[in-house]
Design a protein around this motif. Structure first.
Motif, PDB file in Angstrom:
ATOM      1  N   ARG A   1      19.687  19.153 -14.261  1.00  0.00           N
ATOM      2  CA  ARG A   1      18.423  19.580 -14.860  1.00  0.00           C
ATOM      3  C   ARG A   1      17.388  18.465 -14.761  1.00  0.00           C
ATOM      4  O   ARG A   1      17.723  17.305 -14.485  1.00  0.00           O
ATOM      5  N   LEU A   2      16.160  18.832 -15.020  1.00  0.00           N
ATOM      6  CA  LEU A   2      15.044  17.898 -15.068  1.00  0.00           C
ATOM      7  C   LEU A   2      14.297  18.184 -16.356  1.00  0.00           C
ATOM      8  O   LEU A   2      13.979  19.346 -16.653  1.00  0.00           O
ATOM      9  N   SER A   3      14.034  17.159 -17.144  1.00  0.00           N
ATOM     10  CA  SER A   3      13.342  17.335 -18.414  1.00  0.00           C
ATOM     11  C   SER A   3      12.227  16.305 -18.509  1.00  0.00           C
ATOM     12  O   SER A   3      12.424  15.141 -18.159  1.00  0.00           O
ATOM     13  N   PHE A   4      11.057  16.759 -18.992  1.00  0.00           N
ATOM     14  CA  PHE A   4       9.919  15.849 -19.094  1.00  0.00           C
ATOM     15  C   PHE A   4       8.957  16.328 -20.177  1.00  0.00           C
ATOM     16  O   PHE A   4       8.860  17.518 -20.447  1.00  0.00           O
ATOM     17  N   PRO A   5       8.231  15.375 -20.801  1.00  0.00           N
ATOM     18  CA  PRO A   5       7.206  15.757 -21.769  1.00  0.00           C
ATOM     19  C   PRO A   5       5.931  16.146 -21.032  1.00  0.00           C
ATOM     20  O   PRO A   5       5.674  15.676 -19.923  1.00  0.00           O
ATOM     21  N   LEU A   6       5.149  17.008 -21.659  1.00  0.00           N
ATOM     22  CA  LEU A   6       3.891  17.453 -21.067  1.00  0.00           C
ATOM     23  C   LEU A   6       2.882  17.650 -22.187  1.00  0.00           C
ATOM     24  O   LEU A   6       3.201  18.249 -23.219  1.00  0.00           O
ATOM     25  N   HIS A   7       1.696  17.130 -22.005  1.00  0.00           N
ATOM     26  CA  HIS A   7       0.610  17.336 -22.963  1.00  0.00           C
ATOM     27  C   HIS A   7      -0.339  18.333 -22.311  1.00  0.00           C
ATOM     28  O   HIS A   7      -0.934  18.043 -21.273  1.00  0.00           O
ATOM     29  N   TRP A   8      -0.455  19.534 -22.893  1.00  0.00           N
ATOM     30  CA  TRP A   8      -1.232  20.606 -22.276  1.00  0.00           C
ATOM     31  C   TRP A   8      -2.129  21.274 -23.317  1.00  0.00           C
ATOM     32  O   TRP A   8      -1.641  21.756 -24.325  1.00  0.00           O
ATOM     33  N   GLN A   9      -3.429  21.269 -23.054  1.00  0.00           N
ATOM     34  CA  GLN A   9      -4.423  21.896 -23.918  1.00  0.00           C
ATOM     35  C   GLN A   9      -4.252  21.482 -25.377  1.00  0.00           C
ATOM     36  O   GLN A   9      -4.297  22.306 -26.285  1.00  0.00           O
ATOM     37  N   GLY A  10      -4.026  20.197 -25.588  1.00  0.00           N
ATOM     38  CA  GLY A  10      -3.905  19.653 -26.933  1.00  0.00           C
ATOM     39  C   GLY A  10      -2.541  19.809 -27.574  1.00  0.00           C
ATOM     40  O   GLY A  10      -2.340  19.395 -28.710  1.00  0.00           O
ATOM     41  N   ALA A  11      -1.599  20.423 -26.873  1.00  0.00           N
ATOM     42  CA  ALA A  11      -0.255  20.626 -27.427  1.00  0.00           C
ATOM     43  C   ALA A  11       0.743  19.737 -26.696  1.00  0.00           C
ATOM     44  O   ALA A  11       0.626  19.512 -25.499  1.00  0.00           O
ATOM     45  N   ARG A  12       1.717  19.240 -27.456  1.00  0.00           N
ATOM     46  CA  ARG A  12       2.803  18.461 -26.854  1.00  0.00           C
ATOM     47  C   ARG A  12       3.963  19.405 -26.572  1.00  0.00           C
ATOM     48  O   ARG A  12       4.421  20.125 -27.458  1.00  0.00           O
ATOM     49  N   LEU A  13       4.432  19.381 -25.323  1.00  0.00           N
ATOM     50  CA  LEU A  13       5.523  20.255 -24.906  1.00  0.00           C
ATOM     51  C   LEU A  13       6.652  19.423 -24.318  1.00  0.00           C
ATOM     52  O   LEU A  13       6.421  18.338 -23.793  1.00  0.00           O
ATOM     53  N   GLN A  14       7.857  19.942 -24.401  1.00  0.00           N
ATOM     54  CA  GLN A  14       9.010  19.376 -23.708  1.00  0.00           C
ATOM     55  C   GLN A  14       9.484  20.455 -22.749  1.00  0.00           C
ATOM     56  O   GLN A  14       9.834  21.563 -23.174  1.00  0.00           O
ATOM     57  N   VAL A  15       9.483  20.151 -21.462  1.00  0.00           N
ATOM     58  CA  VAL A  15       9.835  21.118 -20.430  1.00  0.00           C
ATOM     59  C   VAL A  15      11.180  20.719 -19.834  1.00  0.00           C
ATOM     60  O   VAL A  15      11.372  19.560 -19.462  1.00  0.00           O
ATOM     61  N   THR A  16      12.099  21.664 -19.738  1.00  0.00           N
ATOM     62  CA  THR A  16      13.403  21.421 -19.130  1.00  0.00           C
ATOM     63  C   THR A  16      13.664  22.508 -18.096  1.00  0.00           C
ATOM     64  O   THR A  16      13.580  23.696 -18.404  1.00  0.00           O
ATOM     65  N   VAL A  17      13.966  22.077 -16.878  1.00  0.00           N
ATOM     66  CA  VAL A  17      14.259  22.995 -15.787  1.00  0.00           C
ATOM     67  C   VAL A  17      15.710  22.774 -15.366  1.00  0.00           C
ATOM     68  O   VAL A  17      16.129  21.648 -15.120  1.00  0.00           O
ATOM     69  N   SER A  18      16.479  23.863 -15.309  1.00  0.00           N
ATOM     70  CA  SER A  18      17.844  23.801 -14.781  1.00  0.00           C
ATOM     71  C   SER A  18      17.913  24.771 -13.604  1.00  0.00           C
ATOM     72  O   SER A  18      16.903  25.338 -13.199  1.00  0.00           O
ATOM     73  N   ARG A  19      19.077  24.968 -13.070  1.00  0.00           N
ATOM     74  CA  ARG A  19      19.203  25.834 -11.894  1.00  0.00           C
ATOM     75  C   ARG A  19      18.835  27.292 -12.186  1.00  0.00           C
ATOM     76  O   ARG A  19      18.342  27.993 -11.331  1.00  0.00           O
ATOM     77  N   ASP A  20      19.079  27.739 -13.419  1.00  0.00           N
ATOM     78  CA  ASP A  20      18.856  29.149 -13.712  1.00  0.00           C
ATOM     79  C   ASP A  20      17.844  29.432 -14.810  1.00  0.00           C
ATOM     80  O   ASP A  20      17.535  30.585 -15.089  1.00  0.00           O
ATOM     81  N   LYS A  21      17.313  28.387 -15.459  1.00  0.00           N
ATOM     82  CA  LYS A  21      16.347  28.667 -16.519  1.00  0.00           C
ATOM     83  C   LYS A  21      15.305  27.561 -16.673  1.00  0.00           C
ATOM     84  O   LYS A  21      15.514  26.420 -16.271  1.00  0.00           O
ATOM     85  N   LEU A  22      14.206  27.962 -17.268  1.00  0.00           N
ATOM     86  CA  LEU A  22      13.111  27.062 -17.620  1.00  0.00           C
ATOM     87  C   LEU A  22      12.942  27.161 -19.123  1.00  0.00           C
ATOM     88  O   LEU A  22      12.824  28.261 -19.667  1.00  0.00           O
ATOM     89  N   GLU A  23      12.983  26.031 -19.800  1.00  0.00           N
ATOM     90  CA  GLU A  23      12.779  26.006 -21.243  1.00  0.00           C
ATOM     91  C   GLU A  23      11.523  25.216 -21.544  1.00  0.00           C
ATOM     92  O   GLU A  23      11.318  24.127 -20.999  1.00  0.00           O
ATOM     93  N   VAL A  24      10.677  25.783 -22.394  1.00  0.00           N
ATOM     94  CA  VAL A  24       9.478  25.090 -22.854  1.00  0.00           C
ATOM     95  C   VAL A  24       9.545  25.056 -24.368  1.00  0.00           C
ATOM     96  O   VAL A  24       9.634  26.102 -25.021  1.00  0.00           O
TER      97      VAL A  24
ATOM     98  N   ASP B   1       0.298  30.679 -31.807  1.00  0.00           N
ATOM     99  CA  ASP B   1       0.739  31.076 -30.472  1.00  0.00           C
ATOM    100  C   ASP B   1      -0.131  30.415 -29.413  1.00  0.00           C
ATOM    101  O   ASP B   1      -1.334  30.258 -29.591  1.00  0.00           O
ATOM    102  N   MET B   2       0.489  30.053 -28.328  1.00  0.00           N
ATOM    103  CA  MET B   2      -0.194  29.433 -27.195  1.00  0.00           C
ATOM    104  C   MET B   2       0.093  30.300 -25.982  1.00  0.00           C
ATOM    105  O   MET B   2       1.245  30.615 -25.699  1.00  0.00           O
ATOM    106  N   ASN B   3      -0.944  30.731 -25.287  1.00  0.00           N
ATOM    107  CA  ASN B   3      -0.768  31.563 -24.100  1.00  0.00           C
ATOM    108  C   ASN B   3      -0.609  30.679 -22.876  1.00  0.00           C
ATOM    109  O   ASN B   3      -1.438  29.806 -22.632  1.00  0.00           O
ATOM    110  N   ILE B   4       0.480  30.895 -22.135  1.00  0.00           N
ATOM    111  CA  ILE B   4       0.722  30.151 -20.903  1.00  0.00           C
ATOM    112  C   ILE B   4       1.096  31.153 -19.807  1.00  0.00           C
ATOM    113  O   ILE B   4       1.474  32.289 -20.096  1.00  0.00           O
ATOM    114  N   VAL B   5       0.966  30.744 -18.569  1.00  0.00           N
ATOM    115  CA  VAL B   5       1.306  31.596 -17.438  1.00  0.00           C
ATOM    116  C   VAL B   5       2.423  30.914 -16.652  1.00  0.00           C
ATOM    117  O   VAL B   5       2.288  29.756 -16.260  1.00  0.00           O
ATOM    118  N   ILE B   6       3.516  31.631 -16.432  1.00  0.00           N
ATOM    119  CA  ILE B   6       4.659  31.109 -15.690  1.00  0.00           C
ATOM    120  C   ILE B   6       4.944  32.069 -14.547  1.00  0.00           C
ATOM    121  O   ILE B   6       5.188  33.256 -14.779  1.00  0.00           O
TER     122      ILE B   6
END
Length: 75
Positions: free
Chosen positions: A8-31, A48-53
């Protein structure tokens, strides 16, 4: 696609004023939304925060899991 030796790959992300932790594995994406100190100390519910995936709109309150094979949110 992840390198074959990675689980997996995991990293922090600051997006539109929100702090997120993103984790990508072979079969799923977790935010995961990480509350700011002010939000945590106030104990208030996150808005609620609207995002596009993959071109699909999703609503993120605190945690979202996307099945990468199907491209849909997992409950």
């Amino acid at each position: 696609m992840l390198p074959s030796t990675w689980d997996r790959l995991s990293f922090p992300l600051h997006w539109q004023g929100a702090r997120l932790q993103v984790t990508v594995s072979r079969d799923k994406l977790e935010v995961e939304r990480v509350p700011s100190e002010a939000e945590a100390s106030a104990g208030s519910k996150l808005q609620d925060m609207n995002i596009v995936i993959h071109g699909r709109p999703c609503s993120l309150t605190d945690h979202l899991i996307i099945d990468l094979k199907e491209g849909i949110p997992v409950e």
